[in-house]
Design a protein around this motif. Sequence first.
Motif, PDB file in Angstrom:
ATOM      1  N   TYR A 152       0.918  -1.267  -0.066  1.00 46.36           N
ATOM      2  CA  TYR A 152      -0.125  -0.059  -0.069  1.00 46.36           C
ATOM      3  C   TYR A 152       0.946   1.208   0.094  1.00 46.36           C
ATOM      4  O   TYR A 152       1.681   1.439   0.894  1.00 46.36           O
ATOM      5  N   GLN A 153       0.644   2.171  -1.020  1.00 42.79           N
ATOM      6  CA  GLN A 153       1.557   3.348  -1.073  1.00 42.79           C
ATOM      7  C   GLN A 153       0.448   4.529  -0.691  1.00 42.79           C
ATOM      8  O   GLN A 153      -0.518   4.833  -1.178  1.00 42.79           O
ATOM      9  N   PRO A 154       0.980   5.255   0.197  1.00 38.15           N
ATOM     10  CA  PRO A 154       0.300   6.449   0.826  1.00 38.15           C
ATOM     11  C   PRO A 154      -0.032   7.624  -0.423  1.00 38.15           C
ATOM     12  O   PRO A 154       0.714   7.947  -1.142  1.00 38.15           O
ATOM     13  N   LYS A 155      -1.155   8.144  -0.105  1.00 36.47           N
ATOM     14  CA  LYS A 155      -1.351   9.345  -0.918  1.00 36.47           C
ATOM     15  C   LYS A 155      -1.623  10.754   0.089  1.00 36.47           C
ATOM     16  O   LYS A 155      -2.140  10.609   1.074  1.00 36.47           O
ATOM     17  N   GLY A 194     -13.615  20.633 -12.804  1.00 38.26           N
ATOM     18  CA  GLY A 194     -13.929  20.320 -11.326  1.00 38.26           C
ATOM     19  C   GLY A 194     -13.236  19.113 -10.870  1.00 38.26           C
ATOM     20  O   GLY A 194     -13.962  18.441 -10.002  1.00 38.26           O
ATOM     21  N   LEU A 195     -12.298  18.714 -11.288  1.00 39.47           N
ATOM     22  CA  LEU A 195     -11.591  17.500 -11.033  1.00 39.47           C
ATOM     23  C   LEU A 195     -10.465  17.707 -10.344  1.00 39.47           C
ATOM     24  O   LEU A 195      -9.714  18.827 -10.537  1.00 39.47           O
ATOM     25  N   LYS A 196      -9.941  16.806  -9.295  1.00 42.23           N
ATOM     26  CA  LYS A 196      -8.847  16.928  -8.661  1.00 42.23           C
ATOM     27  C   LYS A 196      -7.729  16.157  -9.453  1.00 42.23           C
ATOM     28  O   LYS A 196      -7.845  15.565 -10.154  1.00 42.23           O
ATOM     29  N   THR A 197      -6.384  16.639  -9.162  1.00 42.19           N
ATOM     30  CA  THR A 197      -5.197  16.100  -9.793  1.00 42.19           C
ATOM     31  C   THR A 197      -4.354  15.397  -8.637  1.00 42.19           C
ATOM     32  O   THR A 197      -4.050  15.965  -7.347  1.00 42.19           O
ATOM     33  N   VAL A 198      -3.828  14.386  -9.140  1.00 43.04           N
ATOM     34  CA  VAL A 198      -2.712  13.677  -8.423  1.00 43.04           C
ATOM     35  C   VAL A 198      -1.468  13.627  -9.264  1.00 43.04           C
ATOM     36  O   VAL A 198      -1.713  12.810 -10.309  1.00 43.04           O
ATOM     37  N   ALA A 199      -0.295  13.966  -8.676  1.00 42.81           N
ATOM     38  CA  ALA A 199       1.058  13.490  -9.331  1.00 42.81           C
ATOM     39  C   ALA A 199       1.519  12.161  -8.771  1.00 42.81           C
ATOM     40  O   ALA A 199       1.648  12.077  -7.300  1.00 42.81           O
ATOM     41  N   GLU A 200       1.852  11.243  -9.565  1.00 44.65           N
ATOM     42  CA  GLU A 200       2.548  10.034  -8.972  1.00 44.65           C
ATOM     43  C   GLU A 200       4.140  10.128  -9.320  1.00 44.65           C
ATOM     44  O   GLU A 200       4.276  10.731 -10.429  1.00 44.65           O
ATOM     45  N   GLY A 201       4.989   9.079  -8.734  1.00 45.66           N
ATOM     46  CA  GLY A 201       6.077   9.138  -8.834  1.00 45.66           C
ATOM     47  C   GLY A 201       7.036  10.373  -8.302  1.00 45.66           C
ATOM     48  O   GLY A 201       8.165  10.773  -9.024  1.00 45.66           O
ATOM     49  N   TYR A 247       7.817   7.879  -3.876  1.00 43.70           N
ATOM     50  CA  TYR A 247       9.098   7.601  -2.840  1.00 43.70           C
ATOM     51  C   TYR A 247       9.619   8.785  -2.097  1.00 43.70           C
ATOM     52  O   TYR A 247      10.304   8.313  -0.952  1.00 43.70           O
ATOM     53  N   TYR A 248       9.387   9.996  -2.622  1.00 44.28           N
ATOM     54  CA  TYR A 248       9.676  11.255  -1.463  1.00 44.28           C
ATOM     55  C   TYR A 248       9.336  11.089  -0.177  1.00 44.28           C
ATOM     56  O   TYR A 248       9.705  11.288   0.723  1.00 44.28           O
ATOM     57  N   PHE A 249       7.873  10.335  -0.116  1.00 44.94           N
ATOM     58  CA  PHE A 249       7.288  10.337   1.197  1.00 44.94           C
ATOM     59  C   PHE A 249       7.416   8.805   1.508  1.00 44.94           C
ATOM     60  O   PHE A 249       7.789   8.554   2.665  1.00 44.94           O
ATOM     61  N   SER A 250       7.070   7.890   0.693  1.00 47.68           N
ATOM     62  CA  SER A 250       7.021   6.633   1.034  1.00 47.68           C
ATOM     63  C   SER A 250       6.652   5.793  -0.122  1.00 47.68           C
ATOM     64  O   SER A 250       6.206   5.923  -1.112  1.00 47.68           O
ATOM     65  N   LYS A 251       7.896   4.469  -0.108  1.00 48.90           N
ATOM     66  CA  LYS A 251       7.546   3.395  -1.095  1.00 48.90           C
ATOM     67  C   LYS A 251       6.312   2.758  -0.673  1.00 48.90           C
ATOM     68  O   LYS A 251       5.710   2.800   0.384  1.00 48.90           O
ATOM     69  N   PRO A 252       5.875   1.799  -1.515  1.00 47.15           N
ATOM     70  CA  PRO A 252       4.602   0.885  -1.245  1.00 47.15           C
ATOM     71  C   PRO A 252       5.129   0.222  -0.101  1.00 47.15           C
ATOM     72  O   PRO A 252       6.343  -0.512  -0.008  1.00 47.15           O
ATOM     73  N   LEU A 253       4.143  -0.062   0.921  1.00 43.72           N
ATOM     74  CA  LEU A 253       4.616  -0.781   2.159  1.00 43.72           C
ATOM     75  C   LEU A 253       3.517  -1.883   2.702  1.00 43.72           C
ATOM     76  O   LEU A 253       2.335  -1.834   1.955  1.00 43.72           O
ATOM     77  N   GLU A 291       1.603  -3.820   7.829  1.00 43.12           N
ATOM     78  CA  GLU A 291       1.670  -3.683   9.139  1.00 43.12           C
ATOM     79  C   GLU A 291       2.686  -2.557   9.172  1.00 43.12           C
ATOM     80  O   GLU A 291       2.962  -1.599  10.048  1.00 43.12           O
ATOM     81  N   ASP A 292       3.630  -2.275   8.043  1.00 46.32           N
ATOM     82  CA  ASP A 292       4.640  -1.258   7.815  1.00 46.32           C
ATOM     83  C   ASP A 292       3.583   0.074   7.466  1.00 46.32           C
ATOM     84  O   ASP A 292       4.236   1.236   8.040  1.00 46.32           O
ATOM     85  N   PHE A 293       2.688  -0.121   6.814  1.00 44.39           N
ATOM     86  CA  PHE A 293       1.708   1.143   6.518  1.00 44.39           C
ATOM     87  C   PHE A 293       1.138   1.858   7.907  1.00 44.39           C
ATOM     88  O   PHE A 293       1.087   2.634   8.098  1.00 44.39           O
ATOM     89  N   GLU A 294       0.741   0.786   8.843  1.00 43.98           N
ATOM     90  CA  GLU A 294       0.032   1.162  10.113  1.00 43.98           C
ATOM     91  C   GLU A 294       1.234   1.986  10.662  1.00 43.98           C
ATOM     92  O   GLU A 294       0.988   2.952  11.360  1.00 43.98           O
ATOM     93  N   GLY A 295       2.395   1.501  10.818  1.00 40.45           N
ATOM     94  CA  GLY A 295       3.490   2.042  11.707  1.00 40.45           C
ATOM     95  C   GLY A 295       3.855   3.308  10.810  1.00 40.45           C
ATOM     96  O   GLY A 295       4.254   4.472  11.667  1.00 40.45           O
ATOM     97  N   PHE A 296       3.852   3.498   9.500  1.00 43.20           N
ATOM     98  CA  PHE A 296       4.292   4.750   8.674  1.00 43.20           C
ATOM     99  C   PHE A 296       3.168   5.657   9.444  1.00 43.20           C
ATOM    100  O   PHE A 296       3.521   6.955   9.595  1.00 43.20           O
ATOM    101  N   ILE A 297       2.008   5.352   9.399  1.00 39.59           N
ATOM    102  CA  ILE A 297       0.950   6.579   9.723  1.00 39.59           C
ATOM    103  C   ILE A 297       1.146   6.975  11.104  1.00 39.59           C
ATOM    104  O   ILE A 297       1.051   7.961  11.484  1.00 39.59           O
ATOM    105  N   ASN A 298       1.311   5.977  12.047  1.00 43.16           N
ATOM    106  CA  ASN A 298       1.571   6.276  13.363  1.00 43.16           C
ATOM    107  C   ASN A 298       2.709   7.376  13.656  1.00 43.16           C
ATOM    108  O   ASN A 298       2.453   8.085  14.590  1.00 43.16           O
ATOM    109  N   ASN A 299       3.526   6.928  12.923  1.00 44.09           N
ATOM    110  CA  ASN A 299       5.104   7.741  13.323  1.00 44.09           C
ATOM    111  C   ASN A 299       4.882   9.220  12.896  1.00 44.09           C
ATOM    112  O   ASN A 299       5.279  10.133  13.394  1.00 44.09           O
TER     113      ASN A 299
END
Length: 500
Positions: free
Chosen positions: A130-133, A317-324, A345-351, A354-362
């Motif tokens: 899971y990669q965070p947005k 009326g659309l939102k934009t998302v930059a990936e990569g 990857y500047y913020f997070s690689k796919p996790l 359990e690592d995603f949960e730790g990432f969010i908590n930290n």
Amino acid sequence: TRLRALAPWHNGVGRIDTHTLGIVLPQLSSLKETLPVVQQILALNQQLMSLQGQDAPVSLNIGLSLFPNDSHDAQRLLEQALIAVDQGLHQGRGAFEFYAVGMNTQAHDRLQIQADLHKALKNDEFYLNYQPKLDFNSGQVIGAEALVRWRHPHHGFIPPSDFIPVAEACGLIRELGAWVLQEACRQAKIWQDSGHLRGPMAVNLSALQLRDSALVTFVNDTLVAERLPAHCLELEITESVLMDNPDQAIEILQALRQLGIGLSLDDFGTGHSSLHYLSRLPVNKIKIDRSFVQRFEEYPEDAMIIKTIIGMARGMGLKTVAEGVETASQCAALKKLLCDELQGYYFSKPLAAEDFEGFINNRLASGEFTFSDHQQRTLLVIDDEPNILRALKRLLRKEGYRLLLAGSVREANALLATHAVQVIVCDQRMPDTTGADFFRGLKQTHPNIVRIMLSGYTDFTAISDAINHGEVYKYITKPWEDAELIETLHNAFDKYDIEN
């Protein structure tokens, strides 16, 4: 009987011994034409046969020899095919082998992946990362994208770029996609309840899935089974879904949208879809393809494409998302261009989960995701003459600026990739380019940076053109007046603060 249906020519199928059948395919003249038949034979491994009223599984192993590549002699071709069968037996049920392995490595690997994919689904070899947005305005995690991964029991990790195209080509993407959707929704429900995921879970849909008339019912049943609200799911599609049957695709997407599901158009800018159909798509987000994001600092035309995409999306009326997104400067520039969300990857690689949960908590505890508007005033000076850089450093050391020095545009771009800069002073004449050309590109990639030209050469045409096009804020001649330069810099930083 089933094999004869695949080789309907006279005497196309015959028994060699108790456990071995032979198939002759005389109408096929190339390896490319042979592969579809091989795939159909392998598919028999997934079927049952009725023997005396009992269902029994079919177990096939295949060996292939090719005329005239392997031999011109029929007996020799048969022997080679049998040898190929023996070579593949150690791989287990559903194995196949070419006698001329070296000649057909690519086709062999592709068919082997296909055979292993069927086993992988049954043996639970797939898993999700899971990669965070992130939201540019709040700096908070507002969603995640589920990405399928495959850990092969013998070959280890197999990249998605290797197995996804094979799954799509052989139709297995439907079954794999169904598993991904169910698993992602199950995990999304857990994280929605625990507070680890405040936005939707994004799942990719292939064009083959979107052609399935039962897709809408399946998605709705999955949401009900997992007790996940529809707005907590986001489906990502690519422009390629419009190519085969755009009207059907739009109809299915509209039905999905009516369920309350979010829809995102992925890899935008790389396809060939019609703007007419694009305007009819019921999507609420556009994802800017990573190829533009990763090159736009070097290629001004890509920066203009990103700016155009964001402007068009806002108009619709659309939102934009930059990936990569991989660097601080990319992040800063995209924020200035008013992009809404980012992932990379500047913020997070796919996790893993359990690592995603730790990432969010930290990150929630540290507040690291907050984009602060307060930052030290940073000035970048570019000049290929070391004595000029030393003189400016002495002059400005008491002004309180964070001062970055570069002897070339290449060095300057490296500093821009890792530092937030508000004002740039650049020499007009340098060995690798001119200040006017550098500022022209900078206006596209970093439009909010205030640009000042400094030069001892009078190139009135280039400088006046740069000023008239808004690429240069001020022009100062060498040698400069200290008081004039200091005042110009103060005004430049004030201009930046006011406009940003």
